[in-house]
Design a protein around this motif. Structure first.
Motif, PDB file in Angstrom:
ATOM      1  N   LYS A 130       0.805  -1.225   0.000  1.00 43.70           N
ATOM      2  CA  LYS A 130       0.000   0.000   0.000  1.00 43.70           C
ATOM      3  C   LYS A 130       0.838   1.275   0.000  1.00 43.70           C
ATOM      4  N   GLY A 131       2.148   1.145   0.143  1.00 44.86           N
ATOM      5  CA  GLY A 131       3.008   2.320   0.105  1.00 44.86           C
ATOM      6  C   GLY A 131       2.930   3.171   1.357  1.00 44.86           C
ATOM      7  N   ILE A 132       3.062   2.536   2.528  1.00 51.40           N
ATOM      8  CA  ILE A 132       3.059   3.252   3.799  1.00 51.40           C
ATOM      9  C   ILE A 132       4.306   2.853   4.596  1.00 51.40           C
ATOM     10  N   TYR A 133       5.207   3.813   4.804  1.00 52.18           N
ATOM     11  CA  TYR A 133       6.348   3.560   5.675  1.00 52.18           C
ATOM     12  C   TYR A 133       5.874   3.422   7.123  1.00 52.18           C
ATOM     13  N   ILE A 134       6.566   2.558   7.895  1.00 54.06           N
ATOM     14  CA  ILE A 134       6.172   2.270   9.264  1.00 54.06           C
ATOM     15  C   ILE A 134       7.283   2.649  10.248  1.00 54.06           C
ATOM     16  N   MET A 135       6.927   3.472  11.263  1.00 56.14           N
ATOM     17  CA  MET A 135       7.744   3.611  12.464  1.00 56.14           C
ATOM     18  C   MET A 135       7.181   2.627  13.477  1.00 56.14           C
ATOM     19  N   ALA A 136       7.971   1.645  13.862  1.00 59.40           N
ATOM     20  CA  ALA A 136       7.515   0.584  14.755  1.00 59.40           C
ATOM     21  C   ALA A 136       7.917   0.913  16.188  1.00 59.40           C
ATOM     22  N   THR A 137       6.922   1.181  17.038  1.00 57.51           N
ATOM     23  CA  THR A 137       7.177   1.449  18.453  1.00 57.51           C
ATOM     24  C   THR A 137       7.110   0.130  19.216  1.00 57.51           C
ATOM     25  N   LEU A 138       8.238  -0.270  19.813  1.00 58.72           N
ATOM     26  CA  LEU A 138       8.339  -1.611  20.388  1.00 58.72           C
ATOM     27  C   LEU A 138       7.625  -1.744  21.721  1.00 58.72           C
ATOM     28  N   ILE A 139       7.810  -0.775  22.619  1.00 63.26           N
ATOM     29  CA  ILE A 139       7.159  -0.825  23.930  1.00 63.26           C
ATOM     30  C   ILE A 139       6.716   0.580  24.305  1.00 63.26           C
ATOM     31  N   SER A 140       5.944   0.677  25.390  1.00 64.07           N
ATOM     32  CA  SER A 140       5.426   1.950  25.886  1.00 64.07           C
ATOM     33  C   SER A 140       5.546   1.993  27.408  1.00 64.07           C
ATOM     34  N   PHE A 141       5.360   3.175  27.967  1.00 64.63           N
ATOM     35  CA  PHE A 141       5.274   3.266  29.429  1.00 64.63           C
ATOM     36  C   PHE A 141       4.164   2.369  29.959  1.00 64.63           C
ATOM     37  N   ASP A 142       3.179   2.046  29.107  1.00 63.60           N
ATOM     38  CA  ASP A 142       2.071   1.176  29.521  1.00 63.60           C
ATOM     39  C   ASP A 142       2.548  -0.199  29.971  1.00 63.60           C
ATOM     40  N   HIS A 143       3.672  -0.679  29.433  1.00 61.49           N
ATOM     41  CA  HIS A 143       4.180  -1.984  29.837  1.00 61.49           C
ATOM     42  C   HIS A 143       4.494  -2.025  31.333  1.00 61.49           C
ATOM     43  N   PHE A 144       4.866  -0.876  31.899  1.00 68.26           N
ATOM     44  CA  PHE A 144       5.344  -0.813  33.275  1.00 68.26           C
ATOM     45  C   PHE A 144       4.266  -0.329  34.240  1.00 68.26           C
ATOM     46  N   LYS A 145       3.086  -0.029  33.698  1.00 65.93           N
ATOM     47  CA  LYS A 145       2.012   0.556  34.504  1.00 65.93           C
ATOM     48  C   LYS A 145       1.286  -0.520  35.305  1.00 65.93           C
ATOM     49  N   ASN A 146       0.963  -0.208  36.567  1.00 65.16           N
ATOM     50  CA  ASN A 146       0.430  -1.218  37.476  1.00 65.16           C
ATOM     51  C   ASN A 146      -1.063  -1.486  37.290  1.00 65.16           C
ATOM     52  N   ASN A 147      -1.549  -1.354  36.060  1.00 67.37           N
ATOM     53  CA  ASN A 147      -2.974  -1.614  35.794  1.00 67.37           C
ATOM     54  C   ASN A 147      -3.193  -2.876  34.973  1.00 67.37           C
TER      55      ASN A 147
END
Length: 367
Positions: A130-147
């Motif tokens: 489809k012709g879309i370059y991707i920036m791949a975000t591997l992890i987020s602060f959400d990984h460490f959040k106590n929820n």
């Protein structure tokens, strides 16, 4: 019919040319679709400058990859983005670490599920088609959040050098090697808004020391195995600057990361700070400032990694894109293209991306 020697020579040459065209057909869009590289403070594709008329499409279904992945939705959305001038988007490969990556309670990462890899295989194939370059975000602060259930696994990973190595060696490097031949994976964002891991008790109040060690080790792993560019999506210029008001120092500078891992590959290749209107009173609005005036050092390209998809206060998103370009930013990624919250959606994004594409087509889709 009798041919002269001269005519036979012409026929032979024409036949050879035809055969060459059959074997190596000319590439459409000879610049767009090539591997993205850095030249000074700009991005290049196939020797031509490219400006990221971008977006954030962080997820369709939270933790898509290895979870409720919908290939048809991604295909349709990529097509709609491309048709409206978008050439790039930022996607969260895992949203909070509960799906896809195999991590034990002590923080050891052993790899990923078969479904995770299969879904990502499809995603990157769709991005290319489809012709879309991707920036791949591997992890987020959400990984460490106590929820969520396994947040301590992620805290245990990032606070132990050996466990970081397991993440890099058993997930990040396999990820890179699996997709590095696809130029549409143009960059990897190592963590979404790590500032909140440091500042927020719900996310662990973890030190910059452990975060920088992860960034450094991951950057070395990526750079030693591929030409994929590396960044970190910092929430605030406060932690991405030595000069902004109240700045705490550029936590992802070459010097900061190489102090953790003594290797020239321990670096980010460009900056991608985030901006929302609550920040303007402290640091100004980046679209209406140069990256240097906003507080970034100027040896690398800089783009806006997140910003309201509704436009900044007092401005339309179309104005934000155009002024960002004029002031030397190399791309914009509004939040979001698919309306995951109230910040923006496809209908607020696309007037801006269409306008920028119409005004600067050769920068958006260089050929």
């Amino acid at each position: 019919m009798v041919y002269s020697r001269q005519m036979l020579s012409v026929i032979l040459v024409m036949s050879l040319l035809a055969m060459m065209l059959l074997v190596t057909p000319p590439k459409a869009d000879a610049a767009f679709g090539d591997r993205v590289t850095v030249s000074g403070t700009q991005f290049m594709a196939g020797g031509k400058r490219i400006w990221f008329n971008g977006a954030n499409t962080p997820w369709n279904s939270w933790n898509d990859f290895g979870g409720s992945f919908d290939a048809a939705w991604w295909s349709s959305h990529f097509q709609a983005l491309h048709d409206n001038g978008v050439n790039e988007t930022r996607i969260w490969i895992t949203c909070n670490g509960e799906t896809g990556i195999n991590i034990s309670t002590d923080g050891t990462v052993s790899g990923a599920t078969a479904a995770h890899w299969s879904n990502l295989d499809t995603l990157f194939q769709l991005a290319e088609s489809k012709g879309i370059y991707i920036m791949a975000t591997l992890i987020s602060f959400d990984h460490f959040k106590n929820n969520h259930a396994n947040y301590m696994s992620w805290r245990n990973m990032i606070t132990n050098n050996a466990k970081i190595d397991s993440f890099v060696n058993n997930y990040i490097i396999p990820f890179v090697n699996r997709y590095k031949s696809n130029p549409y994976l143009w960059s990897i964002d190592l963590c979404n808004e790590p500032d909140w891991i440091y500042e927020d008790a719900a996310n662990g109040n973890l030190s910059w020391d452990v975060l920088q060690t992860y960034f450094a080790k991951a950057a070395v792993g990526i750079h030693q195995n591929s030409n994929i560019l590396v960044t970190v999506g910092m929430a605030m210029i406060k932690y991405n600057s030595d000069t902004a008001s109240g700045a705490q120092g550029n936590k992802i500078s070459n010097a900061a990361l190489q102090a953790k891992v003594n290797n020239a590959a321990a670096k980010v290749d460009f900056y991608s700070p985030h901006y929302y209107d609550w920040m303007g009173q402290y640091w100004g609005v980046p679209f209406y400032m140069t990256p240097s005036a906003f507080g970034l050092e100027t040896s690398k390209p800089a783009m806006i990694g997140e910003t309201p998809g509704n436009g900044t206060s007092g401005h339309t998103l179309t104005q934000d894109y155009e002024n960002g370009y004029t002031n030397g930013w190399q791309g914009v990624q509004p939040w979001t293209s698919n309306g995951v919250d109230s910040q923006g959606n496809f209908n607020t994004l696309t007037p801006a991306t269409n306008a920028f594409r119409n005004n600067h087509g050769s920068l958006v889709f260089p050929s």
